[in-house]
Design a protein around this motif. Structure first.
Motif, PDB file in Angstrom:
ATOM      1  N   VAL A  21       1.019  -1.198  -0.043  1.00 54.04           N
ATOM      2  CA  VAL A  21       0.057  -0.109  -0.047  1.00 54.04           C
ATOM      3  C   VAL A  21       0.780   1.308  -0.018  1.00 54.04           C
ATOM      4  O   VAL A  21       0.281   2.293   0.090  1.00 54.04           O
ATOM      5  CB  VAL A  21      -1.062  -0.037   1.221  1.00 54.04           C
ATOM      6  N   SER A  23       1.773   3.113  -2.323  1.00 53.86           N
ATOM      7  CA  SER A  23       1.347   4.479  -3.070  1.00 53.86           C
ATOM      8  C   SER A  23       0.234   5.053  -2.572  1.00 53.86           C
ATOM      9  O   SER A  23      -0.138   6.114  -3.015  1.00 53.86           O
ATOM     10  CB  SER A  23       1.049   3.846  -4.506  1.00 53.86           C
ATOM     11  N   GLU A  24      -0.481   4.382  -1.524  1.00 55.00           N
ATOM     12  CA  GLU A  24      -1.631   4.926  -0.886  1.00 55.00           C
ATOM     13  C   GLU A  24      -1.049   5.990   0.303  1.00 55.00           C
ATOM     14  O   GLU A  24      -1.846   6.935   0.855  1.00 55.00           O
ATOM     15  CB  GLU A  24      -2.342   3.772  -0.094  1.00 55.00           C
ATOM     16  N   ARG A  26      -0.051   9.173   1.470  1.00 60.60           N
ATOM     17  CA  ARG A  26       0.089  10.678   0.563  1.00 60.60           C
ATOM     18  C   ARG A  26       1.088  11.722   1.385  1.00 60.60           C
ATOM     19  O   ARG A  26       1.073  12.852   0.978  1.00 60.60           O
ATOM     20  CB  ARG A  26      -1.234  11.149   0.608  1.00 60.60           C
ATOM     21  N   GLY A  55      -4.748   2.450   3.026  1.00 58.53           N
ATOM     22  CA  GLY A  55      -5.166   1.767   1.972  1.00 58.53           C
ATOM     23  C   GLY A  55      -5.716   0.253   2.439  1.00 58.53           C
ATOM     24  O   GLY A  55      -5.355  -0.783   1.715  1.00 58.53           O
TER      25      GLY A  55
END
Length: 173
Positions: A21, A23-24, A26, A55
């Protein structure tokens, strides 16, 4: 112990986000001002460690101090360098610190597997811009134990130990 790689913080907490996760995460994005961004959620952790959802998984937050941190995979321990004369001194004193640690339980962390340790202000897909460290863990739930240790008068460390939890065996009636 060989020379470890250290991850530094720009002033906020460090975070360990599962690769599945990554890339989740932020970071300190300002895209949505109506909700807490991931960095702000990490900053809200009270105490040395905690977890936040990301995520559909959980990220481990190493909070309270923006301390340089490394991970010892053979012991499943994060070493947070709070005060020391040098890196060599920290490395030399880690075995004594682990041996003398007075561990306190600090909850659990459930992870989908290998993760990345980095400054929580960065995005998970922007790690080429910051120092990060791979944390090779099996999928599962870990008891989080912490210990503040002063192995000598000039050194203070925070240790975060992950103890793999075994699932109880269910016996059919």
């Amino acid at each position: 112990m060989s020379q470890p790689s250290w991850v530094d913080s720009g002033g906020g907490p460090l975070v360990v986000v599962p690769a599945a996760v990554l890339s989740e995460w932020r970071g300190a994005s300002v895209d949505d001002t109506d909700t807490w961004n991931d960095y702000e959620r990490a900053c809200r952790i009270d105490g040395w460690v905690g977890v936040v959802d990301v995520g559909g998984d959980e990220a481990l937050v190493l909070a309270d101090e923006p301390a340089s941190t490394t991970y010892l995979p053979d012991r499943r321990i994060f070493v947070r360098w709070l005060c020391a004369v040098s890196e060599a001194e920290v490395v030399r004193l880690v075995p004594r610190a682990v041996e003398n640690a007075d561990w306190e339980d600090a909850g659990t962390w459930t992870t989908s597997g290998p993760a990345e340790l980095f400054d929580s202000g960065y995005t998970g897909d922007g790690l080429e811009h910051t120092t990060h460290l791979t944390v090779d863990l099996a999928r599962g739930t870990y008891l989080i134990r912490t210990a503040f240790v002063q192995p000598d008068k000039r050194t203070a460390l925070m240790l975060v130990h992950l103890v793999e939890q075994t699932q109880p065996v269910r016996v059919s009636p």
